[in-house]
Design an enzyme around this catalytic site. Structure first.
Site: not given
Ligand code: PSZ
Length: 500
Positions: A217, A326, A357, A381
């Site tokens: 992910f 990541d 996070k 931006t």
């Molecule tokens: O369902 C979702 O969109 C979720 S639930 C948990 C996440 C997203 N985690 C975000 C995440 C991550 O765990 C890793 C390893 N890489 C990138 C991301 C994306 O981060 P955000 O959500 O801040 O864009």
């Protein structure tokens, strides 16, 4: 004068909220509340089933405006503190999920609240700049004090961004730009590059790919989504790139009983990575970068050995692909090291490390050569938010001052010991306990039972998360202590016992 008035009002309201009127708070006096977790509550307290009536009414109200299909319940962030999240119905829950792993030092940490009362910080909270063009005077100092003070080995440069997806999206672009610049050598982009890029055609928009892993992910924006392979709900109906996807090792547990099988499994995956790199080069869509999580989180808390990552890093180097780790979910200390990749014991673990996070701001560290060659090539931006760097500097102070990394190791051990014990006691329900630090997970016999157990734990005042098909994951903040582990284990034991 206006500033001092604001700060006096803030101080007064903080005192009122935190120190003086904290029902259930173990130490309610102002004097006692100065150190670490003394502002924490002493346990869960449940008044209604969750979501309670107030949450349900608010969900209905918001439903008139937005899709509310994912909302669990509404929160009272004023009353939440430390390890406890309080909801709008007055339920106080031990939070072992922390907003999908994104609260570094608990709710309303006094050190962070204090920053709000410091007049020197006010302009940073009130004026959000377009950082890429008009940064504030203290920006280089603050970034040095915060992000650079925890930079991964071999990296002295960092680019801030807003969220995790935004960080990865721009990291991918940095890898593509780096790759094309390498191919061009000293020469400038051709006329053809320039004209074709404006109509999405090669060679200006080149056929290049990012290799990712099944179960990974990396976010939901279009580029990131092409490397996300954890759940259908993320992907369905959205066009994507034809980029290579390698298998991520599926380790068997307990690890010590399956050493040979697990080594073979990792070797199989690495072999597949090399095959894919060769295949995609032959297809005319070479792999510019490899992206991987040190522990696949959303995909089910899938681990691989340090040796696997070392070999993968070497494969990337051998084939001229950038290596992007990541750490959006694993970064920030919960694995027992500040970065999970530190467990691999490498001097040169990556070319890019992205975060968000628990780091409060998103962004990515990178090797010098992955710096885009011109301004405005990696740009938007906000490019982050400097007020988050202020908070992060203070979070890092708290981590050091309160020895939170040691605390994570201690709590993590207690948590794993407890999970092993529970899976020994309930082998028909629990299996595959695994983890690093407090970044732990356990599997449940099936998805329906897992989902039921999550709700039952919540009604008993413990918030947990699911991941993968049938795993429960633990994502407490860094102030999660052994006493919280035991509190959790007692509740969880009761929940699991119902399903044996
Ligand atoms: O369902 C979702 O969109 C979720 S639930 C948990 C996440 C997203 N985690 C975000 C995440 C991550 O765990 C890793 C390893 N890489 C990138 C991301 C994306 O981060 P955000 O959500 O801040 O864009």
């Amino acid at each position: 004068m206006a500033t001092s008035l604001i700060s006096r009002q803030l101080v007064l309201s903080l005192k009122k909220n935190l120190w003086l009127s904290a029902p259930g708070c173990r130490h309610a006096s102002k004097a006692a509340a100065k150190t670490q977790l003394e502002y924490d509550y002493d346990g869960p307290s449940m008044k209604t089933a969750v979501p309670g009536p107030r949450s349900q009414a608010l969900t209905k109200q918001l439903g008139e405006i937005q899709n509310v299909g994912a909302i669990n319940f509404f929160c009272n962030y004023d009353e939440s503190r430390g390890n406890y999240l309080v909801d709008v119905d007055g339920n106080r829950m031990l939070d072992i999920y922390t907003q999908i792993s994104s609260i570094p030092i608990g709710y309303n940490h006094p050190a962070l609240l204090k920053m709000m009362t410091n007049p020197n910080n006010h302009s940073a909270f009130v004026n959000r700049p377009a950082l890429g063009i008009l940064p504030p005077e203290n920006f280089p100092d603050k970034i040095t004090e915060s992000l650079l003070s925890v930079a991964p080995s071999g990296m002295t440069r960092v680019q801030t961004m807003a969220c995790g997806s935004c960080s990865n999206e721009n990291a991918y672009k940095a890898m593509f730009i780096w790759y094309r610049n390498k191919e061009r050598g000293q020469s400038a982009p051709s006329e053809e590059d320039i004209s074709s890029c404006m109509i999405n055609q090669a060679p200006g928009c080149p056929d290049l790919s990012i290799l990712s892993f099944m179960g990974g992910f990396h976010g939901r924006t279009l580029g990131c989504l092409a490397t996300t392979h954890s759940k259908v709900i993320h992907k369905l109906d959205v066009p994507s790139f034809d980029w290579p996807i390698a298998p991520f090792p599926r380790l068997q547990y307990p690890l010590e009983e399956f050493t040979r099988e697990n080594q073979q499994e990792e070797a199989r995956c690495l072999e597949e990575v090399e095959d894919l790199i060769v295949k995609w080069r032959q297809k005319g869509n070479p792999v510019a970068g490899i992206v991987i999580e040190p522990i696949q989180a959303e995909g089910g808390d899938n681990h691989a050995s340090a040796d696997f990552f070392k070999q993968l890093r070497n494969i990337a180097r051998k084939h001229g692909c950038a290596f992007h780790v990541d750490e959006v979910q694993t970064g920030g200390g919960s694995t027992g090291k500040f970065w999970a990749h530190e467990h691999w014991g490498m001097d040169d673990p990556a070319d890019i490390v992205s975060f968000s996070k628990k780091l409060l701001t998103g962004g990515y560290y990178h090797k010098d050569e992955l710096q885009a060659d011109k301004g405005y090539r990696i740009f938007n931006t906000w490019m982050g938010d400097p007020s988050k760097n202020l908070f992060l500097a203070e979070v890092l102070n708290v981590i050091r001052r309160e020895n939170l990394m040691e605390e994570v190791t201690r709590s993590g051990k207690a948590l794993m010991t407890g999970l092993y014990e529970l899976q020994g006691r309930y082998p028909g329900v629990l299996s595959r306990a695994r983890g690093q630090g407090t970044f732990c997970a356990i599997d449940v016999c099936d998805a329906a039972t897992r989902d039921k157990m999550l709700l039952q734990a919540r009604d008993k005042g413990v918030l947990l998360g699911g991941c993968g098909d049938r795993s429960i994951r633990f994502r407490p903040s860094l102030v999660f202590k052994e006493e919280h582990v035991h509190l959790f284990l007692n509740v969880f034991n009761d929940v699991v016992a119902k399903h044996k």
